[in-house]
Structure formats: C-alpha cells, structure tokens
Motif scaffolding. Structure first.
Motif, PDB file in Angstrom:
ATOM      1  N   VAL A 382       0.813  -1.312  -0.325  1.00 23.27           N
ATOM      2  CA  VAL A 382       0.222   0.347   0.187  1.00 23.27           C
ATOM      3  C   VAL A 382       0.696   1.199   0.178  1.00 23.27           C
ATOM      4  O   VAL A 382       2.143   1.505   0.623  1.00 23.27           O
ATOM      5  CB  VAL A 382      -1.012  -0.083   1.250  1.00 23.27           C
ATOM      6  N   GLY A 383       0.927   2.223  -0.627  1.00 22.19           N
ATOM      7  CA  GLY A 383       1.226   3.199  -0.792  1.00 22.19           C
ATOM      8  C   GLY A 383       1.917   3.559  -2.005  1.00 22.19           C
ATOM      9  O   GLY A 383       3.371   4.558  -2.210  1.00 22.19           O
ATOM     10  N   ASP A 384       2.869   2.173  -2.799  1.00 18.96           N
ATOM     11  CA  ASP A 384       3.401   1.937  -3.941  1.00 18.96           C
ATOM     12  C   ASP A 384       3.146   2.785  -5.245  1.00 18.96           C
ATOM     13  O   ASP A 384       1.936   2.319  -5.102  1.00 18.96           O
ATOM     14  CB  ASP A 384       4.103   0.623  -4.260  1.00 18.96           C
ATOM     15  N   TYR A 385       3.735   3.062  -5.948  1.00 22.11           N
ATOM     16  CA  TYR A 385       3.457   3.968  -7.197  1.00 22.11           C
ATOM     17  C   TYR A 385       3.936   2.970  -8.185  1.00 22.11           C
ATOM     18  O   TYR A 385       4.873   2.036  -8.182  1.00 22.11           O
ATOM     19  CB  TYR A 385       4.531   4.940  -7.583  1.00 22.11           C
ATOM     20  N   LYS A 392      -0.910   3.099 -14.414  1.00 16.27           N
ATOM     21  CA  LYS A 392      -0.064   3.658 -13.455  1.00 16.27           C
ATOM     22  C   LYS A 392      -0.799   4.158 -12.431  1.00 16.27           C
ATOM     23  O   LYS A 392      -1.788   4.247 -12.817  1.00 16.27           O
ATOM     24  CB  LYS A 392       1.151   4.270 -14.203  1.00 16.27           C
ATOM     25  N   GLY A 393      -0.210   4.191 -11.112  1.00 14.76           N
ATOM     26  CA  GLY A 393      -0.938   4.290 -10.507  1.00 14.76           C
ATOM     27  C   GLY A 393      -0.366   3.895  -9.378  1.00 14.76           C
ATOM     28  O   GLY A 393       0.449   3.872  -8.528  1.00 14.76           O
ATOM     29  N   THR A 394      -1.033   4.373  -8.480  1.00 13.47           N
ATOM     30  CA  THR A 394      -0.528   4.106  -6.615  1.00 13.47           C
ATOM     31  C   THR A 394      -1.131   3.148  -5.750  1.00 13.47           C
ATOM     32  O   THR A 394      -2.210   3.630  -6.333  1.00 13.47           O
ATOM     33  CB  THR A 394      -0.441   5.729  -5.307  1.00 13.47           C
ATOM     34  N   MET A 400      -8.639  -9.456   0.420  1.00 11.82           N
ATOM     35  CA  MET A 400      -8.868  -9.704  -0.869  1.00 11.82           C
ATOM     36  C   MET A 400      -8.977 -10.475  -2.188  1.00 11.82           C
ATOM     37  O   MET A 400      -8.924 -12.233  -2.218  1.00 11.82           O
ATOM     38  CB  MET A 400      -9.655 -11.278   0.464  1.00 11.82           C
ATOM     39  N   ARG A 401     -10.257 -10.386  -2.731  1.00 13.46           N
ATOM     40  CA  ARG A 401     -10.495 -10.551  -4.187  1.00 13.46           C
ATOM     41  C   ARG A 401      -9.952  -9.486  -4.889  1.00 13.46           C
ATOM     42  O   ARG A 401      -9.706  -9.866  -6.017  1.00 13.46           O
ATOM     43  CB  ARG A 401     -12.338  -9.976  -4.134  1.00 13.46           C
ATOM     44  N   SER A 402      -9.591  -8.154  -4.242  1.00 11.20           N
ATOM     45  CA  SER A 402      -8.968  -7.186  -5.273  1.00 11.20           C
ATOM     46  C   SER A 402      -8.127  -5.995  -5.104  1.00 11.20           C
ATOM     47  O   SER A 402      -8.019  -5.768  -3.768  1.00 11.20           O
ATOM     48  CB  SER A 402     -10.273  -6.598  -6.709  1.00 11.20           C
ATOM     49  N   THR A 403      -7.264  -5.323  -5.623  1.00 11.90           N
ATOM     50  CA  THR A 403      -6.642  -4.554  -5.671  1.00 11.90           C
ATOM     51  C   THR A 403      -6.222  -3.087  -6.440  1.00 11.90           C
ATOM     52  O   THR A 403      -7.653  -3.062  -7.099  1.00 11.90           O
ATOM     53  CB  THR A 403      -4.933  -5.101  -5.876  1.00 11.90           C
ATOM     54  N   THR A 404      -6.959  -1.858  -5.787  1.00 15.21           N
ATOM     55  CA  THR A 404      -7.055  -0.886  -6.572  1.00 15.21           C
ATOM     56  C   THR A 404      -6.383   0.356  -6.759  1.00 15.21           C
ATOM     57  O   THR A 404      -5.066   0.178  -5.606  1.00 15.21           O
ATOM     58  CB  THR A 404      -8.475  -0.162  -5.436  1.00 15.21           C
ATOM     59  N   LEU A 405      -5.796   0.263  -7.455  1.00 16.94           N
ATOM     60  CA  LEU A 405      -5.114   1.748  -8.197  1.00 16.94           C
ATOM     61  C   LEU A 405      -5.530   3.188  -7.851  1.00 16.94           C
ATOM     62  O   LEU A 405      -6.139   3.115  -8.687  1.00 16.94           O
ATOM     63  CB  LEU A 405      -3.831   1.244  -8.926  1.00 16.94           C
ATOM     64  N   ARG A 406      -4.475   4.002  -7.914  1.00 17.63           N
ATOM     65  CA  ARG A 406      -5.218   5.449  -7.829  1.00 17.63           C
ATOM     66  C   ARG A 406      -4.471   6.456  -9.183  1.00 17.63           C
ATOM     67  O   ARG A 406      -3.011   6.810  -8.936  1.00 17.63           O
ATOM     68  CB  ARG A 406      -5.329   5.927  -6.707  1.00 17.63           C
ATOM     69  N   THR A 407      -4.667   6.345 -10.202  1.00 23.63           N
ATOM     70  CA  THR A 407      -4.089   7.003 -10.945  1.00 23.63           C
ATOM     71  C   THR A 407      -3.833   8.327 -10.883  1.00 23.63           C
ATOM     72  O   THR A 407      -4.376   9.596 -10.061  1.00 23.63           O
ATOM     73  CB  THR A 407      -4.587   7.062 -12.350  1.00 23.63           C
ATOM     74  N   ALA A 408      -3.038   8.761 -12.232  1.00 20.21           N
ATOM     75  CA  ALA A 408      -2.255  10.375 -11.666  1.00 20.21           C
ATOM     76  C   ALA A 408      -2.814  11.366 -11.941  1.00 20.21           C
ATOM     77  O   ALA A 408      -3.812  12.388 -11.919  1.00 20.21           O
ATOM     78  CB  ALA A 408      -1.710  10.818 -13.232  1.00 20.21           C
TER      79      ALA A 408
END
Length: 589
Positions: A382-385, A392-394, A400-408
């Motif tokens: 968590v927190g990695d870019y 691309k995102g942070t 347990m099911r998915s991972t969320t990324l926040r994009t630019a």
C-alpha cells in the motif's frame, strides 16, 4: 361309428379353442413380466451378533437386564457347559464381576460395526480385540471371533480362549471397593439395573476429578512459569491461556476413567459413559486447535503490522476464519461418528457439493489464491507507485478479491488479484536509484575541440554533483547522424522519491545547458523542422578560447579523455553547491 368319431373330434376341437386363448394370454402376460431375482438379504440376528459392536452392546444390555442366560449366548461354549444352565450363569456373573473389578470394553463407537470386523489391526481376519481385564490376580484380553464361514452370515461371539480364561478365573471372596464401603441399601436399590450407589459415586467422582484436575493444572502452570522465562510475556501468557482449558478437560477425563475403574463401578455405567468421555476428549482437542488458531493469528497479525505489511492482515483473518470453519466441520463429523451416526453418505454429498461449489466459484478461488501469492511475494505494498501492464498508479488497498490503484488522473482502477498476480508489475517505489539518461544532439558545425570540451565538462559536472551516485557516470560521443553529433549520458541520481529525483534532474539539465552555451556551440534542430529565423553563427571568439583551453589540457597531459584521472575525480567530488545560491531552502526556514 363315424358320426360318433366326428362328434368326439368337434368336442376336442371346442375344448382346445376354449383353452388355447387363455393359454396364449397367460403366455403373453407372462412375457410382459420380467422376474428379477433380488439378492438375498442377510437375515437379522435377534441378539445382534452380526458385528463385534453388536455383540458387545448386546452382552452389556443382557447383563444390565440381569438376563444371564441370554448373555451366555454371546459366548463360545463347549457342549458340556452349554447344557448346564448353572454353569452358563456362573461364567456370565464371573465375567461381570471381573469387568467391575478392573476390566473395560473399548468405547462402542470404536468397536467395528462391520460384519468383517476390523482389518487394520495385527490380528487374524475374523478376530477383534474389544477390551481387557486387569486385576490383582487376573489379566485377560477380551477377543470376539466370527464363528461362521464365508457361505454363512457372520456370527461374532466371545472367543473360546476368552471364555475359558474367565471360567477358570478365581473370583471368590473378592469384592470391589464400592462393595466394601457402600451401605447395603445403596447396593440393593437399583436404577436401570445398576446399584444406585454406583450412580451417586459417578457424580461424586466427576466433581472430584474436576477439582483434582484444576489443582494439578495450577501446579503445572506454576512450574511452567518458574522454568520458562518467557511465560510472563504477552505471547507466553497467550500460549498458557490457550492450553489451560483443553488440558484441564483431558486431566478430568483421565482422572475420572482411572478412579471409576479402580473403585469397581459397574461396567454397565462405565460403558454408557464411554461415549461421553470420548466426546469430551474430542471437544478438548477441538478447543485446543481453536485457541491455538487464535494465538497464531494474533502473533502473525502483530508481526505483519510491526513490519508494515498491513495488507496481509485481511488474508490472515480470512485464513483464520477458514481454519475455524474446518475445525467445527471436522468436530461435528467426529462427534456424529462417535455417537453412531453414519456420516459416509453426508461426506459423499458434501464432496459432490464442494466440487460444484469450487466450479461455480472458480474466479473467487483464483482471486483468493492470487491475493495469497501477492501477500507472500509482496511485489506491491500500500502506497507504492507502480505500473501494471499499461496502468500506472499508487496502490490504495490490497484486498482478498482485488487491488485498487489511484492513477495520476485521480481515478480508481480495480484489478482482480487473480489477474494481478499473472500480470507484469513494475514497482517504482522499490528503486534504490533513478537513472539520468539524456541524449544531446549538437550542430554539425561543432569542432572536435568543442566536443572534447563538452565531454570533459559534462562528465566533470556529474562527478561534482552531490546528488549523483559515485558510480562512474558515462558521457560518450556515440555517433554522427545525418543532421547532428550525438552525445549520450548515463548516470544515477540518489533521491528518496521520484519528485526529488526530478528536482535533481532539472538542476543537472540547467547546468548542462550552461556548459553547452559556454562551449560556443548549440543543440541541433531536427532536420524535419523548418525554422524561419535568422541564423546565429557560432561565436568565433568562444571557439578560439575553447580551442586554447583544450590545447593547454593536451600540453599539460590533463585532457580527461577517454578516462578521468582519479585525483581529478576526488578534487571534483561535491564541489558543486546544490541547491544553488538563491534557491529556496525549506530546511533553513
């Protein structure tokens, strides 16, 4: 005569016509029915002696009802003993007395309930060990044996050797402890064909066993705390607390079994309590597994939080709940089996249902396995870019099911963990350095001495800058293209994050622009671009000045090409002030 023969012929023909339809109909009806021979079922035995379990249970029931003649039918008796009713009754009573004094049967649920008996022991086929007798005078192993051959239904009886050992045992004059201490009124009055005093002693022994178990456990915990230095720590106290209840239950059961057997409590009572005792033992083991699961979960969870692996906590909790569900499921199956419920069909149905569920939840299982692999390998935190495929995102969350990324663009992208674990992941947060790799193209009018000057000064800049790693930077004149002279630069910037590396890169590029301007040449414009401007010729004065500088380097053997003098490198290190004078410096504020 002829007329009489004709009448006789017509009469016979009429009889045939009347009978034949019924015969044909009967044949047709008979052909419509198919007779299926049902397999012959094994006839039930009125005494329940088809299995070892049935033989033991039937014998206990018979002596409980004080039907000693019926109980004798569970023995392999000689013809002489079988004819004598008194002898049969004597052997049964001797057997019961020996069992009360120091004998025991295996719990009913453990004894085989199959007609073939147990096949996983070291005994011969058709012979099962169902208990033992151990007194001060006698030691007898109790065997039951199948008396029929393969062509006949099974018939399990106490073996001839067992019966002979019982018949020859000396039981005269021996009384159990309870027979000696209980008042006659508590022995004569019976409940369920068992002396009422025995039931009272069972209740008293249960309480005494519990209190003794608590006392022993207290002493055991005290000794552990004295000998184990970490017993007072948080983890040590958690381990001790997890073991207290199941160990106490085990001690209570062991004390109860030992005391009741040596006191001479009726085998009828003890055999009825055997199922309860095994059930308590199973519950104690399940409670131990449950508490150890909680302890391991707590320990691993605190470890993950301390190491900053917060994303692993959800997986640990999920695995903990799954383990507890498995413990409950196994416990229910085990207890049902002990009680005597056939769980084979239920297990088969659950197996089929599990396969169907697994097929239906294939994606869910894939995502769960992907999340476990992500937590184990830790390619992301968590927190990695990072970059996943073309995204691309942070990293915001790892579930347990998915991972969320926040994009630019400040949008949220949700990626299933199954897909994420199979994707190419580029994690920018794990970089220990940032590459600085500009490519400059200079005008074709650049002289060789100007190029030498540029190569030396650009490399000197990289050596001198404090934010550039000490690994030797690379500045090379790599080629002459159709419209420019190409110089490639490779160095590594030391920075704590991407933004800081961009600041350093900006400073380096500005300083390099100053060096290029001082050299008297300039960057080349792409040949594809048409500039409608007045061409500014290179400065001849600066060119002559640079040529003079390079000449001095050559005369003094100080031209730092193709390699730099190590002494010169040491002189250059950290000679540049960064940030430069006039820049805002928040640390000074």
């Amino acid at each position: 005569m002829i007329l009489g023969a004709k009448r006789l012929f017509y009469l016979l023909l009429l009889i045939v016509l009347l009978i034949k339809p019924h015969t044909a109909e009967a044949q047709l009806l008979g052909s419509a029915k198919t007779t299926t021979e049902e397999p012959e079922k094994t006839p039930e035995d009125s005494l329940g002696r088809r299995t070892p379990q049935g033989t033991v249970n039937g014998f206990i029931k018979a002596i409980s009802d004080q039907n000693y003649l019926r109980a004798s039918q569970y023995f392999v008796l000689s013809k002489r003993s079988y004819r004598k009713t008194a002898e049969r009754i004597r052997i049964v009573k001797a057997f019961q007395q020996l069992l009360d004094q120091g004998g025991n049967f295996s719990p009913s649920s453990i004894i085989s309930s199959k007609e073939i008996g147990r096949t996983d022991d070291d005994l011969a086929t058709g012979v099962d060990l169902v208990g033992s007798i151990s007194t001060s005078k006698t030691a007898i192993q109790l065997y039951v044996e199948n008396q029929s051959d393969d062509s006949q239904p099974a018939l399990w009886l106490f073996s001839a050797e067992t019966v002979e050992a019982i018949a020859s045992a000396d039981v005269t004059g021996e009384k159990t402890f309870l027979d000696r201490v209980l008042p006659p009124v508590l022995i004569e009055k019976k409940l369920g064909n068992v002396p009422i005093g025995h039931w009272a002693v069972v209740v008293i022994m249960t309480v005494i066993s519990y209190l003794l178990a608590r006392l022993l456990l207290f002493l055991l915990v005290y000794i552990v705390q004295k000998l184990w230095k970490k017993a007072d720590s948080e983890n040590g106290a958690a381990v001790v607390e997890a073991l207290v209840l199941p160990v106490q239950m085990y001690l209570t059961v062991l004390l109860f079994v030992g005391l009741t057997q040596r006191m001479g409590i009726s085998i009828v009572v003890r055999q009825r309590f055997s199922i309860i005792i095994i059930t308590i033992g199973i519950l104690a083991f399940l409670i131990l597994l449950w508490r150890m699961t909680d302890f391991v979960t707590m320990f691993v969870r605190s470890k993950m939080i301390k190491n900053g692996r917060v994303s692993a906590v959800s997986a640990i909790l999920f695995l903990s709940r799954t383990t507890k569900v498995a413990i409950v499921f196994i416990g229910v199956i085990a207890i049902l089996g002990i009680v005597g419920v056939d769980v084979t069909a239920g297990l088969a149905a659950l197996g089929i249902g599990g396969i169907a569920l697994a097929l239906g939840a294939q994606k869910t299982i894939e995502n769960f396995v992907g999340s476990v692999s992500l937590i184990a390998d830790q390619p992301l935190r968590v927190g990695d870019y990072c970059r996943v495929d073309d995204i691309k995102g942070t990293v915001e969350t790892i579930g347990m099911r998915s991972t969320t990324l926040r994009t630019a663009a400040r949008t949220i992208v949700t990626i299933p963990n199954g897909q994420l674990s199979a994707s190419k992941i580029e994690n920018y947060a794990h970089r220990d350095r940032f590459i600085f790799n500009p490519i400059f193209t200079f005008r074709m009018e650049t002289t060789p001495d100007q190029m030498r000057y540029l190569l030396v000064e650009l490399k000197s800049l990289l050596f001198a800058h404090p934010a550039v790693l000490n690994t030797p930077p690379i500045v090379r004149f790599t080629g002459i293209t159709a419209d420019a002279l190409k110089v490639e630069i490779t160095a590594y910037i030391e920075a704590i994050n991407f933004d800081t590396s961009q600041e350093v890169q900006e400073d380096l590029l500005l300083r390099m622009m100053d060096i290029i301007e001082n050299s008297g040449t300039s960057l080349a414009y792409p040949s594809q671009t048409l500039y409608m401007t007045r061409d500014i010729l290179p400065s001849s004065e600066k060119s002559a000045e640079i040529s003079e500088t390079v000449k001095k380097w050559k005369d003094n053997n100080e031209l730092q090409l193709p390699k730099f003098d190590p002494k010169r490198v040491e002189e250059l290190k950290d000679t540049i002030k960064y940030p430069d004078d006039g820049s805002f410096k928040p640390e000074e504020e």
